[in-house]
Design an enzyme around this catalytic site. Sequence first.
Site, PDB file in Angstrom:
ATOM      1  N   GLU A   7     -32.829 -51.812  72.723  1.00 27.77           N
ATOM      2  CA  GLU A   7     -33.747 -50.726  72.367  1.00 27.77           C
ATOM      3  C   GLU A   7     -32.890 -49.706  71.604  1.00 27.77           C
ATOM      4  O   GLU A   7     -32.035 -49.046  72.187  1.00 27.77           O
ATOM      5  CB  GLU A   7     -34.345 -50.113  73.633  1.00 27.77           C
ATOM      6  CG  GLU A   7     -35.236 -48.905  73.354  1.00 27.77           C
ATOM      7  CD  GLU A   7     -35.623 -48.146  74.624  1.00 27.77           C
ATOM      8  OE1 GLU A   7     -35.767 -48.764  75.703  1.00 27.77           O
ATOM      9  OE2 GLU A   7     -35.759 -46.911  74.532  1.00 27.77           O
ATOM     10  N   ARG A  63     -33.164 -41.353  68.457  1.00 29.87           N
ATOM     11  CA  ARG A  63     -32.444 -40.099  68.692  1.00 29.87           C
ATOM     12  C   ARG A  63     -31.307 -39.945  67.684  1.00 29.87           C
ATOM     13  O   ARG A  63     -30.850 -38.855  67.415  1.00 29.87           O
ATOM     14  CB  ARG A  63     -31.868 -40.099  70.107  1.00 29.87           C
ATOM     15  CG  ARG A  63     -32.669 -39.277  71.065  1.00 29.87           C
ATOM     16  CD  ARG A  63     -32.201 -39.523  72.467  1.00 29.87           C
ATOM     17  NE  ARG A  63     -32.833 -40.698  73.024  1.00 29.87           N
ATOM     18  CZ  ARG A  63     -32.548 -41.193  74.205  1.00 29.87           C
ATOM     19  NH1 ARG A  63     -31.621 -40.642  74.952  1.00 29.87           N
ATOM     20  NH2 ARG A  63     -33.189 -42.238  74.656  1.00 29.87           N
ATOM     21  N   THR A  97     -37.391 -44.204  71.752  1.00 32.34           N
ATOM     22  CA  THR A  97     -37.602 -42.777  71.489  1.00 32.34           C
ATOM     23  C   THR A  97     -38.432 -42.579  70.216  1.00 32.34           C
ATOM     24  O   THR A  97     -38.148 -41.719  69.384  1.00 32.34           O
ATOM     25  CB  THR A  97     -36.264 -41.985  71.391  1.00 32.34           C
ATOM     26  OG1 THR A  97     -35.341 -42.494  72.358  1.00 32.34           O
ATOM     27  CG2 THR A  97     -36.479 -40.511  71.703  1.00 32.34           C
ATOM     28  N   LYS A 112     -42.933 -48.769  80.244  1.00 35.14           N
ATOM     29  CA  LYS A 112     -41.603 -48.260  80.574  1.00 35.14           C
ATOM     30  C   LYS A 112     -41.833 -47.240  81.693  1.00 35.14           C
ATOM     31  O   LYS A 112     -42.834 -46.507  81.663  1.00 35.14           O
ATOM     32  CB  LYS A 112     -41.008 -47.592  79.341  1.00 35.14           C
ATOM     33  CG  LYS A 112     -39.707 -46.848  79.596  1.00 35.14           C
ATOM     34  CD  LYS A 112     -39.015 -46.503  78.287  1.00 35.14           C
ATOM     35  CE  LYS A 112     -37.815 -45.611  78.540  1.00 35.14           C
ATOM     36  NZ  LYS A 112     -36.848 -45.642  77.441  1.00 35.14           N
TER      37      LYS A 112
HETATM   38  C1  3PG Z   1     -33.597 -43.770  77.786  1.00 35.72           C
HETATM   39  O1  3PG Z   1     -33.747 -43.224  76.738  1.00 35.72           O
HETATM   40  O2  3PG Z   1     -34.281 -44.747  78.122  1.00 35.72           O
HETATM   41  C2  3PG Z   1     -32.612 -43.186  78.756  1.00 35.72           C
HETATM   42  O3  3PG Z   1     -32.005 -42.062  78.227  1.00 35.72           O
HETATM   43  C3  3PG Z   1     -31.585 -44.123  79.233  1.00 35.72           C
HETATM   44  O4  3PG Z   1     -31.223 -43.630  80.466  1.00 35.72           O
HETATM   45  P1  3PG Z   1     -29.760 -43.854  81.046  1.00 35.72           P
HETATM   46  O5  3PG Z   1     -28.826 -43.264  80.016  1.00 35.72           O
HETATM   47  O6  3PG Z   1     -29.742 -43.110  82.352  1.00 35.72           O
HETATM   48  O7  3PG Z   1     -29.568 -45.325  81.202  1.00 35.72           O
END
Ligand code: 3PG
Length: 213
Positions: free
Chosen positions: A42, A46, A70, A130
């Site tokens: 994924e 960002r 995102t 999700k």
């Molecule tokens: C995401 O965008 O799915 C999360 O920021 C990932 O979360 P993690 O860094 O705690 O794994």
Amino acid sequence: MSNVSEIVTSIGVVPVIKLDHPQRDAANLANALCAGGVPVAEVTFRAAGAAEAIRLMAEAQPQMLVGAGTVLTTAQVDEAIAAGAKFIVTPGLDPEIVRYCQDKGIDVFPGCTTPTDYHTAYKLGLKTLKFFPAEQSGGLAKIKAMSAPFPMFKVMPTGGISLKNLKEYISCPVICACGGSYMVTADLINNQKWDEITDLCKKSVEIVKEARA
Ligand code: 3PG
């Protein structure tokens, strides 16, 4: 279950990636993930070069399932699809984006954590969600509680998952895969620790296998 959901489920983990230098790192990262038995990613919007990262990862490993994360706008959905993304992940549930993805024929996994989110997702015909941010939203206990009124969903928790709690999460039958950045942290990527990334992927795959044995 869609083909994308089936592949994600069979792998069991989804690395959540933020790539600041796609030209330098995308192909190496795709190779490292695939070498570790995790041919899925994924790639989050960002980072400014997300679309380029998606394109370069898919080029380096054409059999890999590369998606966009995102995603906040329909313009980003278009950008992701044009770059070769095979699925879209959104942090929250936006019916407009979900419908847009459905019209375009691309799988979308919106972040849902409340009964209202799940109910809206149900009405939108979604099957896989999700669950984000997982740990901070009540973790496994909440995922289990939500599955009582909404047994039709499979969920991909993301947020706070690591090698320490992966087994606990992935053992829950409601959970089809766990997302996380723990195997692709900024430190690992920026210092180009590809072997470590491969190793973390292998360990994750091993945990998934053990939990499902
Ligand atoms: C995401 O965008 O799915 C999360 O920021 C990932 O979360 P993690 O860094 O705690 O794994």
